[in-house]
Design a protein around this motif. Structure first.
Motif, PDB file in Angstrom:
ATOM      1  N   LYS A 145      -0.853   1.099  -8.923  1.00  0.00           N
ATOM      2  CA  LYS A 145      -1.342  -0.259  -8.556  1.00  0.00           C
ATOM      3  C   LYS A 145      -0.334  -1.290  -8.991  1.00  0.00           C
ATOM      4  O   LYS A 145      -0.263  -2.247  -8.399  1.00  0.00           O
ATOM      5  CB  LYS A 145      -2.624  -0.672  -9.573  1.00  0.00           C
ATOM      6  CG  LYS A 145      -3.561  -1.717  -8.909  1.00  0.00           C
ATOM      7  CD  LYS A 145      -4.132  -1.460  -7.707  1.00  0.00           C
ATOM      8  CE  LYS A 145      -5.168  -2.487  -7.346  1.00  0.00           C
ATOM      9  NZ  LYS A 145      -5.624  -2.409  -5.933  1.00  0.00           N
ATOM     10  N   ALA A 190       2.123   1.963  -3.397  1.00  0.00           N
ATOM     11  CA  ALA A 190       1.045   2.377  -4.475  1.00  0.00           C
ATOM     12  C   ALA A 190       0.921   4.057  -3.938  1.00  0.00           C
ATOM     13  O   ALA A 190       0.722   4.866  -4.915  1.00  0.00           O
ATOM     14  CB  ALA A 190      -0.165   1.709  -4.151  1.00  0.00           C
ATOM     15  N   GLN A 205       1.962  -1.948  -6.381  1.00  0.00           N
ATOM     16  CA  GLN A 205       1.588  -2.358  -5.315  1.00  0.00           C
ATOM     17  C   GLN A 205       1.584  -3.957  -5.397  1.00  0.00           C
ATOM     18  O   GLN A 205       2.085  -4.715  -4.582  1.00  0.00           O
ATOM     19  CB  GLN A 205       0.380  -2.239  -4.946  1.00  0.00           C
ATOM     20  CG  GLN A 205      -0.511  -2.794  -3.656  1.00  0.00           C
ATOM     21  CD  GLN A 205      -1.863  -2.147  -3.297  1.00  0.00           C
ATOM     22  OE1 GLN A 205      -2.228  -1.359  -4.024  1.00  0.00           O
ATOM     23  NE2 GLN A 205      -2.523  -2.749  -2.316  1.00  0.00           N
ATOM     24  N   GLU A 221       0.912  -1.246   0.211  1.00  0.00           N
ATOM     25  CA  GLU A 221       0.061  -0.084   0.110  1.00  0.00           C
ATOM     26  C   GLU A 221       0.678   1.380   0.072  1.00  0.00           C
ATOM     27  O   GLU A 221       0.618   2.227  -0.579  1.00  0.00           O
ATOM     28  CB  GLU A 221      -0.973   0.091   1.219  1.00  0.00           C
ATOM     29  CG  GLU A 221      -1.901  -1.061   1.093  1.00  0.00           C
ATOM     30  CD  GLU A 221      -2.672  -1.121   2.518  1.00  0.00           C
ATOM     31  OE1 GLU A 221      -3.954  -1.923   2.469  1.00  0.00           O
ATOM     32  OE2 GLU A 221      -2.115  -0.844   3.384  1.00  0.00           O
TER      33      GLU A 221
END
Length: 419
Positions: free
Chosen positions: A107, A92, A110, A89
């Motif tokens: 994304k 991202a 991540q 996280e």
């Protein structure tokens, strides 16, 4: 970057967080396990004094990189309003709050980080499961004897309960380390006969083995997210620096004395070199409990990372469904670790360390540090000298990590092909 929701001068305090002491117990338990007994094998790969230097070098750069991960997470937590961010996280959020040109890659960052984390943590859990003791039982019986209670204890979700198991694990591991070091330090030493340095490929594999042993990259942010005062993670006397300094010293003792005692006859774990006297049988029994309790934190880290996206897909309000799926998830992770447990430690440890370990501990932290902190430095008009020094540190970590990654993969592939 978005406006900060929490000013820099306002300390973040989490009401249900744990103290720095409890956090240090968890950190040390996650760092020191049966893997510390494989450091002697790394000394054999790299040579006595080369490996001695590499332990401190790897320990230092790992500590620096861990601090970078924590600082990035804490800055992004302020920007996002003190959200708890795991490694994936945070990656991202770093891309989405940096230069506009890289927002769309959040994304992908991540997914990449989470993939490395799962590979690394399952590898660690698998090798923990393999550190066995000579026994009269079949593999299937041993799987049941270990797997069933391990699966039950790995259902723990509360960080304080995990801390208690870590404390018990620490007691067992330090008792085992004490007995083994007493055995090694009172044995005959052959350090004069040992090489100071070996071949290039072997030194690179040594670095991979050592990096695997410093296996705390995945758990740094989950532990930081549970701290009552997140600032306690940083600083010269913070959880990270204190824990890593202690761990580095323990690794050095185990590796150095294990190698000068058994020399080139040292096995993947020095426990396999121990004679079957009463003391060493006690050590092996202690290690069974170390693996049992130490595996809890490894499974906890993976589950805490996988559970949030799974939870979002479930229907809201069905608490019993959440609980059932969560229990199945944790049990599946534990069984996966047992299913892929491998016996060839001398090959798999360097391979995991040199791939996922090198990415998580050196390469990714260096990239994220630039992604997170370079935009505000440019916006604040910092001098070119300070920006250059900032970039030089991250470029150094990135180049070192990339060098060991490429050369290490080559060395490991050669070793596996010869085997």
């Amino acid at each position: 970057m978005r406006a900060k929701l929490i000013p820099d001068h306002v300390p973040i305090v989490r009401k249900n967080g744990i103290s720095a002491t409890y956090n240090l117990i968890n950190f040390v338990n996650g760092m020191i396990g049966p893997g510390c007994f494989s450091v002697a094998m790394a000394f054999k790969q790299g040579g006595l004094w080369t490996s001695f230097f590499l332990v401190f070098f790897i320990g230092t750069v790992s500590t620096i990189s861990m601090h970078k991960i924590v600082r990035c997470s804490q800055l992004l937590a302020r920007i996002l309003g003190d959200q708890s961010l795991d490694y994936g996280e945070m990656a991202a959020a770093a891309f989405r709050n940096s230069f506009p040109a890289i927002h769309k890659y959040g994304k992908a960052a991540q997914f990449f980080v989470n993939g490395c984390l799962i590979f690394f943590q399952v590898g660690v859990a698998s090798i923990l499961a393999y550190f066995d003791v000579d026994n009269p039982f079949s593999d299937k019986v041993m799987l049941l004897l270990y797997g069933v209670p391990a699966t039950v204890i790995n259902m723990l979700k509360d960080i304080r309960a995990v801390t208690f198991t870590c404390l018990v694990g620490n007691i067992f591991i330090f008792a085992a380390i004490g007995l083994i070091l007493e055995e090694l330090m009172t044995s005959k030493h052959i350090w004069q006969e040992l090489p100071w340095i070996t071949s290039f490929d072997s030194v690179v594999m040594c670095a991979g083995s050592l990096l695997y042993s410093f296996e705390g990259q995945a758990m740094v942010l989950p532990l930081e997210n549970k701290l009552k005062h997140p600032r306690d993670m940083n600083g010269w006397t913070g959880v990270l620096t204190t824990g890593m300094a202690f761990v580095t010293i323990i690794y050095t003792y185990c590796g150095f004395y294990g190698y000068i005692t058994y020399g080139n006859a040292v096995d993947g774990s020095i426990t396999l070199n121990l004679p079957d006297n009463t003391v060493n049988i006690v050590v092996k029994i202690l290690l069974v409990f170390v693996v049992f309790f130490g595996n809890v934190l490894q499974i906890y880290v993976i589950a805490e990372m996988i559970w949030p996206p799974v939870k979002k897909r479930l229907e809201k309000g069905e608490t019993s469904k959440f609980l059932a799926v969560d229990r199945r998830l944790r049990g599946s992770i534990d069984m996966l670790g047992l299913a892929v447990a491998v016996p060839n430690l001398q090959q798999i440890i360097p391979f995991i360390g040199i791939t996922a370990g090198m990415l998580l501990s050196l390469i990714i932290p260096a990239v994220l540090d630039v992604v997170v902190f370079l935009p505000p430095k440019l916006a604040d008009g910092e001098s070119k000298l300070r920006i250059s020094l900032f970039l030089a540190e991250d470029v150094f970590l990135f180049v070192v990590g990339l060098f060991f990654l490429v050369s290490g993969l080559q060395s490991n592939v050669k070793s596996m092909m010869h085997s």
